[in-house]
Every structure is written in C-alpha cells, then in structure tokens.
Design an enzyme around this catalytic site. Structure first.
Site, PDB file in Angstrom:
ATOM      1  N   LYS A  33       0.844  -1.194   0.000  1.00 50.70           N
ATOM      2  CA  LYS A  33       0.000   0.000   0.000  1.00 50.70           C
ATOM      3  C   LYS A  33       0.881   1.247   0.000  1.00 50.70           C
ATOM      4  O   LYS A  33       1.868   1.333   0.743  1.00 50.70           O
ATOM      5  CB  LYS A  33      -0.907   0.019   1.236  1.00 50.70           C
ATOM      6  CG  LYS A  33      -1.932  -1.107   1.290  1.00 50.70           C
ATOM      7  CD  LYS A  33      -3.103  -0.847   0.382  1.00 50.70           C
ATOM      8  CE  LYS A  33      -4.216  -1.855   0.588  1.00 50.70           C
ATOM      9  NZ  LYS A  33      -5.368  -1.620  -0.324  1.00 50.70           N
ATOM     10  N   ASP A  61      -0.507  -0.302  -4.482  1.00 56.09           N
ATOM     11  CA  ASP A  61      -1.899   0.144  -4.477  1.00 56.09           C
ATOM     12  C   ASP A  61      -1.993   1.469  -3.734  1.00 56.09           C
ATOM     13  O   ASP A  61      -1.765   1.531  -2.533  1.00 56.09           O
ATOM     14  CB  ASP A  61      -2.772  -0.916  -3.795  1.00 56.09           C
ATOM     15  CG  ASP A  61      -4.259  -0.586  -3.850  1.00 56.09           C
ATOM     16  OD1 ASP A  61      -4.615   0.452  -4.431  1.00 56.09           O
ATOM     17  OD2 ASP A  61      -5.056  -1.383  -3.315  1.00 56.09           O
ATOM     18  N   GLU A  64      -2.306  -0.175  -8.717  1.00 61.35           N
ATOM     19  CA  GLU A  64      -3.753  -0.096  -8.536  1.00 61.35           C
ATOM     20  C   GLU A  64      -4.155   1.320  -8.125  1.00 61.35           C
ATOM     21  O   GLU A  64      -3.553   1.911  -7.222  1.00 61.35           O
ATOM     22  CB  GLU A  64      -4.218  -1.080  -7.453  1.00 61.35           C
ATOM     23  CG  GLU A  64      -4.037  -2.539  -7.804  1.00 61.35           C
ATOM     24  CD  GLU A  64      -4.597  -3.454  -6.719  1.00 61.35           C
ATOM     25  OE1 GLU A  64      -5.678  -3.137  -6.155  1.00 61.35           O
ATOM     26  OE2 GLU A  64      -3.951  -4.475  -6.429  1.00 61.35           O
ATOM     27  N   ASP A 107      -9.720  -0.151  -9.830  1.00 64.56           N
ATOM     28  CA  ASP A 107     -10.383  -0.886  -8.745  1.00 64.56           C
ATOM     29  C   ASP A 107     -11.588  -0.092  -8.251  1.00 64.56           C
ATOM     30  O   ASP A 107     -12.689  -0.221  -8.789  1.00 64.56           O
ATOM     31  CB  ASP A 107      -9.387  -1.154  -7.622  1.00 64.56           C
ATOM     32  CG  ASP A 107      -9.937  -2.092  -6.554  1.00 64.56           C
ATOM     33  OD1 ASP A 107     -11.126  -2.455  -6.618  1.00 64.56           O
ATOM     34  OD2 ASP A 107      -9.181  -2.473  -5.647  1.00 64.56           O
ATOM     35  N   LYS A 161     -13.402  -7.694  -7.473  1.00 60.68           N
ATOM     36  CA  LYS A 161     -13.697  -8.123  -6.109  1.00 60.68           C
ATOM     37  C   LYS A 161     -15.142  -8.637  -6.095  1.00 60.68           C
ATOM     38  O   LYS A 161     -16.071  -7.838  -5.986  1.00 60.68           O
ATOM     39  CB  LYS A 161     -13.546  -6.960  -5.126  1.00 60.68           C
ATOM     40  CG  LYS A 161     -12.117  -6.489  -4.895  1.00 60.68           C
ATOM     41  CD  LYS A 161     -12.112  -5.316  -3.922  1.00 60.68           C
ATOM     42  CE  LYS A 161     -10.712  -5.024  -3.401  1.00 60.68           C
ATOM     43  NZ  LYS A 161      -9.833  -4.502  -4.434  1.00 60.68           N
TER      44      LYS A 161
END
Length: 338
Positions: A148, A177, A203, A226, A250
């Site tokens: 992250k 991400d 992402e 996303d 997802k």
C-alpha cells in the site's frame, strides 16, 4: 431450489495490525455470515462484507436487507445492496456445488486447478519493517508482493519500495496500491521515479476516470482500475478511453460470483487483464474469490488473495496457503467448514 431455513449472523473481524489506506486505517470491521439450508438439510454459505471506499453500503442496511430477503426471497431487495447480493449468490452456488458433490471451482469449470500462486499484502510502518516482512513472505514461498502506498509522502513511499526491492531482489513481483491517494501529476511524478524498481502494476494511482486515463498515458507501468470501476458506465469504456490496462475484480463488492464471471468474460474479450482480489473479507468471501479465480484460470498476474493471515479472528478456518500457493479443499462446495 427451495430454502427451508435462513441464518444471518453478524461478526466482527479484527486485524493483527492496522491496514493503512488512503480511505483510512482499518483495524476491524463487521461482516455478515449468511447461511441457507435446503430441503435436504444441506447448508450453503455466503458473506456480506461492505467496506468503506469500496462499497456504498453500511452493515446495518445490509443486515436489514438480508433479513427481509430471508422472509420474502424477493430478489428486487438485493438490487439495493451489492454486498448482500454477493452473499446470497455465493450461498446458492455453495449449495448447488455441494449437491453435485463437486468443489465449487470444478462445478464451474471441470478443468480448473485446485492450487495456484497468490500475492501477499505486506505491511510495515517504516522501510526496515516493510522490507523485513517482505523477506519473510518470500521465504514462505510468495513470488508476488503487494504494498500500500499513498498514505505518506512521496519520499517515504520511494524509500519503502526501494528497501523492499533491494531486500527481495529482482525475481519477486512487486505491485503497489495507492487507493486513489495521489493526485494526477503526483502519480505521474512518483511512478517515473519508481521505474528502476520494476513495479508489476499500480492499482488506483489517482481518483477519477479522466485522471486515471491521464496517468495511464504518461507512465510506463501498467495501471489497474479498482474503486473507480464503480463509476464506469460500461466496461468497454475502460478499453475505449484507455483508462487502465488491468481490471481488479472483487466479487464481494460487485454482487457476487455470477456477475463477476460475466464481467471477466467481457474483460477477456476486450483483451483487458483481470486480477481477482479479496475485499479484505473473511474466510467465506476469500473462498468465493478463490473458486472464481480457479474457474476462470486467472492465475497470471497472481490473484490478490493472501489476506486471511492479516486477521486475528475469522468466520472459519481459511483456505491454506503453502509455499505461496493457495490450495483449495477437494470437498464439495466452498470447502470451508463452519
């Protein structure tokens, strides 16, 4: 299929360490375990796990919708909650697969694999801790790491990624991400600096479809969409407007396995890469994503399903990961024992 009993249980999942994103820090969250029993006495399970930043629902509304659906079986009720719909979808598919005696992924695709590599989300408050945890993951067999970014300064993110790359070497894939945490120019600037670290893909480097398209056209790394996918009117738009190279799916956030399967088929026809990931959900949600991944052979890039180890408690025993590979149980349905 006739349902003789509906079970709705609210649980709190807690994480071993806070997970920092641009949407905030996640330490715990409420989820709902849905159980459906058919006329044979077989139970099928699904999980509803709304998460701020990824869904526009809250757990109280989801619980009410599922309770009302349990009384009426009115499918229209589920149009107001994609995470509730995902739970119902999963529970029915779990039941159907159990009644055929097949694991869900085999029920969906007889040629699917029961074992495949997954990526691991790596946490760490500073470069040294992050690099240490990355090394532990690679020693455990993971070949793909996710980190992250976007919650601190550009320089700190640079130093964190530099430390990880220097520690794990060049053969390990590193994806990042930002959860939309960078502005457009900032994203272009920092991704230019990160070129030497051979980032697999990024992402949500920024927020907004136009901004994602601008970044995609001005960097060398692949861009994955996303959270912003919620704003896409038609999946063709991603390809036509050059918004992203990769679609993150997802199933827990978009209505379940059935819709995700349709989405995946369309993405493949558009030559978009697809990566299935969890919603940082519990064992049932991760299992649903894992069976979907296997059924559609979405193994490269590695699916983002190595998240269960982040939890200090779970809805059930999670799918085991051995030497960086997720190993699906050969029992029928999801293969998760409640």
């Amino acid at each position: 299929m006739n349902i003789s009993e509906v079970s709705i249980e609210r649980h709190t999942l807690r994480y071993k360490k806070p997970i920092s994103t641009s949407h905030g820090s996640i330490t715990e969250r409420s989820v709902i375990l849905l159980g459906l029993k058919d006329e044979k006495g077989t139970w099928g399970y699904g999980e509803s796990s709304p998460l701020k930043g990824f869904s526009n629902e809250n757990i109280n509304d989801v619980e009410k919708i599922l309770a009302e659906w349990g009384k009426t079986k009115n499918e229209q009720l589920l149009t107001g909650s994609l995470t509730a719909k995902a739970a119902v979808d999963c529970a029915f598919l779990d039941l159907k697969a159990k009644n055929t005696g097949l694991p869900l992924h085999k029920f969906m695709n007889s040629k699917s694999l029961k074992e495949f590599p997954v990526s691991q989300l790596i946490l760490g408050e500073n470069p040294e801790e992050l690099a240490s945890n990355a090394l532990k993951a690679t020693e455990a067999g993971y070949k793909t790491l996710k980190i992250k970014v976007g919650t601190s300064s550009e320089e700190i993110d640079y130093e964190r990624l530099k430390a990880v790359r220097e520690t794990v070497g060049q053969e390990i894939a590193i994806r990042i991400d930002a959860n939309g945490g960078w502005d457009t120019n900032q994203a272009i600037n920092i991704l230019g600096r990160l070129i030497p670290f051979a980032i697999e893909f990024v992402e949500e480097p920024t927020r907004g479809l136009d901004n994602l398209a601008t970044v995609q056209k001005n960097v060398t790394q692949k861009i994955a969409i996303d959270e912003s996918f919620q704003d896409v009117e038609n999946i063709d738009q991603i390809k036509d407007d050059q918004i992203a190279d990769i679609l993150i799916v997802k199933p827990s956030a978009i209505g379940g396995i059935k819709f995700a399967s349709q989405l995946i088929d369309r993405a493949k026809s558009l030559e978009l890469e697809v990566v299935v990931t969890s919603l940082l959900d519990g064992a049932i949600g991760v299992a649903a994503a894992a069976h979907l991944t296997s059924a559609h052979n979405l193994l490269n890039p590695a699916p983002g399903l190595g998240t269960s180890a982040l939890l200090s408690n779970d809805l059930a025993e999670s799918i085991p990961i051995k030497n960086g590979n997720m190993v699906l149980d050969e029992s029928s349905g999801l293969g998760i024992k409640i």
